[in-house]
Design a protein around this motif. Structure first.
Motif, PDB file in Angstrom:
ATOM      1  N   GLU A   1       2.832  -2.058 -14.992  1.00  0.00           N
ATOM      2  CA  GLU A   1       4.156  -2.080 -15.154  1.00  0.00           C
ATOM      3  C   GLU A   1       5.128  -1.488 -14.311  1.00  0.00           C
ATOM      4  N   LEU A   2       4.615  -0.653 -13.403  1.00  0.00           N
ATOM      5  CA  LEU A   2       5.369   0.080 -12.481  1.00  0.00           C
ATOM      6  C   LEU A   2       5.671  -0.579 -10.946  1.00  0.00           C
ATOM      7  N   LEU A   3       4.914  -1.752 -11.209  1.00  0.00           N
ATOM      8  CA  LEU A   3       5.209  -2.713  -9.909  1.00  0.00           C
ATOM      9  C   LEU A   3       5.623  -3.730 -10.164  1.00  0.00           C
TER      10      LEU A   3
ATOM     11  N   GLU B   1      -5.950  -8.312  -4.418  1.00  0.00           N
ATOM     12  CA  GLU B   1      -5.099  -7.286  -3.836  1.00  0.00           C
ATOM     13  C   GLU B   1      -4.443  -6.394  -4.532  1.00  0.00           C
ATOM     14  N   VAL B   2      -3.580  -7.119  -5.519  1.00  0.00           N
ATOM     15  CA  VAL B   2      -2.646  -6.002  -6.283  1.00  0.00           C
ATOM     16  C   VAL B   2      -3.532  -5.272  -7.419  1.00  0.00           C
ATOM     17  N   LYS B   3      -4.327  -6.081  -7.930  1.00  0.00           N
ATOM     18  CA  LYS B   3      -5.332  -5.145  -9.007  1.00  0.00           C
ATOM     19  C   LYS B   3      -6.092  -4.234  -8.357  1.00  0.00           C
ATOM     20  N   ASP B   4      -6.828  -4.467  -7.024  1.00  0.00           N
ATOM     21  CA  ASP B   4      -7.529  -3.458  -6.298  1.00  0.00           C
ATOM     22  C   ASP B   4      -6.705  -2.231  -6.006  1.00  0.00           C
ATOM     23  N   LEU B   5      -5.472  -2.303  -5.567  1.00  0.00           N
ATOM     24  CA  LEU B   5      -4.726  -1.276  -5.447  1.00  0.00           C
ATOM     25  C   LEU B   5      -4.142  -0.565  -6.609  1.00  0.00           C
ATOM     26  N   LEU B   6      -3.677  -1.259  -7.644  1.00  0.00           N
ATOM     27  CA  LEU B   6      -3.474  -0.530  -8.911  1.00  0.00           C
ATOM     28  C   LEU B   6      -4.556   0.356  -9.328  1.00  0.00           C
ATOM     29  N   ASN B   7      -5.881  -0.225  -9.300  1.00  0.00           N
ATOM     30  CA  ASN B   7      -7.070   0.527  -9.503  1.00  0.00           C
ATOM     31  C   ASN B   7      -7.107   1.902  -8.814  1.00  0.00           C
ATOM     32  N   HIS B   8      -6.935   1.537  -7.485  1.00  0.00           N
ATOM     33  CA  HIS B   8      -7.293   2.680  -6.490  1.00  0.00           C
ATOM     34  C   HIS B   8      -6.530   3.623  -6.566  1.00  0.00           C
ATOM     35  N   TYR B   9      -5.152   3.554  -7.174  1.00  0.00           N
ATOM     36  CA  TYR B   9      -4.095   4.574  -7.036  1.00  0.00           C
ATOM     37  C   TYR B   9      -4.008   5.045  -8.313  1.00  0.00           C
ATOM     38  N   ASP B  10      -4.542   4.220  -9.287  1.00  0.00           N
ATOM     39  CA  ASP B  10      -4.630   4.588 -10.836  1.00  0.00           C
ATOM     40  C   ASP B  10      -3.122   4.410 -11.412  1.00  0.00           C
TER      41      ASP B  10
ATOM     42  N   ALA C   1       8.419   8.022 -13.171  1.00  0.00           N
ATOM     43  CA  ALA C   1       8.175   6.795 -13.489  1.00  0.00           C
ATOM     44  C   ALA C   1       9.012   5.820 -13.168  1.00  0.00           C
ATOM     45  N   VAL C   2       9.146   5.126 -11.858  1.00  0.00           N
ATOM     46  CA  VAL C   2      10.328   4.154 -11.772  1.00  0.00           C
ATOM     47  C   VAL C   2       9.625   3.096 -11.203  1.00  0.00           C
ATOM     48  N   THR C   3       9.832   1.857 -12.063  1.00  0.00           N
ATOM     49  CA  THR C   3       9.260   0.578 -11.606  1.00  0.00           C
ATOM     50  C   THR C   3       9.887   0.139 -10.307  1.00  0.00           C
ATOM     51  N   THR C   4       8.846  -0.187  -9.101  1.00  0.00           N
ATOM     52  CA  THR C   4       9.479  -0.456  -7.993  1.00  0.00           C
ATOM     53  C   THR C   4       9.015  -1.824  -7.407  1.00  0.00           C
ATOM     54  N   ALA C   5      10.177  -2.656  -7.011  1.00  0.00           N
ATOM     55  CA  ALA C   5       9.822  -3.904  -6.671  1.00  0.00           C
ATOM     56  C   ALA C   5       9.409  -4.027  -5.241  1.00  0.00           C
ATOM     57  N   ILE C   6       8.690  -4.766  -4.811  1.00  0.00           N
ATOM     58  CA  ILE C   6       8.395  -4.953  -3.449  1.00  0.00           C
ATOM     59  C   ILE C   6       8.725  -6.713  -3.179  1.00  0.00           C
ATOM     60  N   ASN C   7       9.169  -7.070  -1.847  1.00  0.00           N
ATOM     61  CA  ASN C   7       9.444  -8.039  -1.671  1.00  0.00           C
ATOM     62  C   ASN C   7       8.070  -8.990  -0.992  1.00  0.00           C
ATOM     63  N   VAL C   8       7.806 -10.009  -1.746  1.00  0.00           N
ATOM     64  CA  VAL C   8       6.733 -10.593  -1.129  1.00  0.00           C
ATOM     65  C   VAL C   8       6.873 -12.234  -0.709  1.00  0.00           C
ATOM     66  N   SER C   9       6.688 -12.146   0.594  1.00  0.00           N
ATOM     67  CA  SER C   9       7.011 -13.459   1.165  1.00  0.00           C
ATOM     68  C   SER C   9       6.246 -14.510   0.611  1.00  0.00           C
ATOM     69  N   PRO C  10       6.817 -15.913   0.582  1.00  0.00           N
ATOM     70  CA  PRO C  10       6.245 -17.106   0.221  1.00  0.00           C
ATOM     71  C   PRO C  10       5.021 -17.196   1.105  1.00  0.00           C
TER      72      PRO C  10
ATOM     73  N   ASN D   1       0.667  -1.211   0.033  1.00  0.00           N
ATOM     74  CA  ASN D   1       0.152   0.106   0.076  1.00  0.00           C
ATOM     75  C   ASN D   1       0.779   1.170  -0.103  1.00  0.00           C
ATOM     76  N   GLN D   2       1.890   1.180   0.970  1.00  0.00           N
ATOM     77  CA  GLN D   2       2.800   2.450   0.846  1.00  0.00           C
ATOM     78  C   GLN D   2       3.552   2.742  -0.550  1.00  0.00           C
ATOM     79  N   VAL D   3       3.902   1.721  -0.884  1.00  0.00           N
ATOM     80  CA  VAL D   3       4.756   1.695  -2.451  1.00  0.00           C
ATOM     81  C   VAL D   3       3.736   2.369  -3.388  1.00  0.00           C
ATOM     82  N   CYS D   4       2.452   1.829  -3.467  1.00  0.00           N
ATOM     83  CA  CYS D   4       1.522   2.240  -4.377  1.00  0.00           C
ATOM     84  C   CYS D   4       1.232   3.676  -4.405  1.00  0.00           C
ATOM     85  N   GLN D   5       0.972   4.100  -2.993  1.00  0.00           N
ATOM     86  CA  GLN D   5       1.023   5.544  -2.745  1.00  0.00           C
ATOM     87  C   GLN D   5       2.081   6.334  -3.095  1.00  0.00           C
TER      88      GLN D   5
END
Ligand code: C2E
Ligand code: CA
Ligand code: CA
Ligand code: CA
Length: 278
Positions: free
Chosen positions: A143-145, A130-139, A110-119, A95-99
């Protein structure tokens, strides 16, 4: 054997109790870390080997506790993976990263940013929604994620994870395989998951170019990655000598203290603005 009136077993029990106490305090502290605003996302640049320009970044979590001070993610992430807190932590980071990406977007960055996702998070959550909702929410453009998948924990439902990652990948979110060459099942992950980028673990570059075995392993890994058309990121590059080696091998991207330490969003932002102005 009596020592200060206590025998070995008692000493052992005291030590164990103390250790589990420390564990408990850390866990209790971590439980409140989000609510108490003790967490902050830092960003480390990933740098294009050919041009020397920042091409993307990785989000790395920082925790500063009022009494414990800075606690390393190497310490609290495994703890969070044990007690289930990792899901809310990963969610918070995402959420922080998308913000942040949204804010940068309004500044023309525009800088593609990677987040660490635990298995662990991959297994339990409906990541796609979750990811789609966030990307939609913040528009934000997908490709940036980027998602970095670590091998620190075993993925037991690899098919389920693969399906989720494929859906996200088709949507535009890229996937990096983190810490390649260490952990559980690098090669089978490569075969089963939709991987775009391979991050060679920092331990490999440390012995380069002096150690013959490391050198051979490094060449084998980069050769394989090229054949698979994967972008190669070399982690933990600290010296010019290591950078020269990586350059000569034709690796695409470096990430390490030499080209930029993890720091606040505003530090990365300043570097990107400077770069854009050139
Ligand atoms: P990682 O994903 O492999 O991240 C790279 C680690 O190497 C980071 O450690 C980074 O600060 C460090 N590093 C970068 N350049 C250099 C270098 O040139 N030399 C050396 N020696 N180290 C370098 P950090 O930030 O302490 O994170 C440790 C691990 O904790 C990460 O390893 C990642 O697995 C995990 N982690 C960090 N943030 C998060 C998060 O938000 N979510 C999850 N699930 N895990 C995270
Ligand atoms: Ca990572
Ligand atoms: Ca890594
Ligand atoms: Ca790691």
């Amino acid at each position: 054997v009596k020592a200060n009136g206590r025998n070995g077993l008692q000493l052992f029990q005291e030590e164990m109790a103390q250790r589990s106490m420390q564990h408990f305090t850390l866990e209790a502290a971590l439980r409140n870390a989000i609510d108490n605003h003790e967490l902050e996302v830092h960003y480390q640049p990933k740098v294009d080997v050919k041009t020397g320009a920042i091409c993307s970044s990785e989000a790395l979590l920082r925790w500063t506790h009022p009494e414990l001070g800075h606690v390393s993610p190497a310490k609290f992430i495994p703890l969070a993976e044990e007690n289930g807190l990792i899901e809310s932590i990963d969610q918070w980071v995402m959420n922080q990263v998308c913000q942040q990406l949204k804010q940068w977007q309004t500044q023309g960055i525009a800088v593609t940013t990677a987040i660490n996702v635990s298995p662990i998070s991959l297994r339990h959550r409906n990541l796609v929604k979750e990811v789609k909702d966030l990307l939609n929410h913040y528009d934000i453009q997908p490709e940036l994620l980027q998602l970095e998948i670590t091998e620190s924990a075993f993925i037991d439902d690899i098919e389920g994870v693969a399906t989720q990652l494929k859906t996200l990948n088709d949507f535009g979110v890229t996937v990096a395989l983190d810490d390649f060459g260490t952990g559980y099942s690098s090669l089978s992950y490569l075969a089963l998951l939709p991987i775009n980028e391979l991050k060679i673990d920092g331990s490999f570059i440390q012995n380069i170019p002096d150690c013959k075995n490391s050198d051979m392993l490094f060449k084998a890994i980069t050769g394989m990655a090229k054949n698979l058309k994967l972008k190669v990121v070399v982690e933990g590059v600290e010296t010019q000598r290591q950078l020269d080696y990586v350059k000569q091998l034709g690796c695409d991207v470096v990430q390490g203290y030499l080209t930029g330490r993890p720091s606040t969003a505003s530090v990365l932002e300043a570097a990107l603005l400077k770069q854009n102005a050139l």
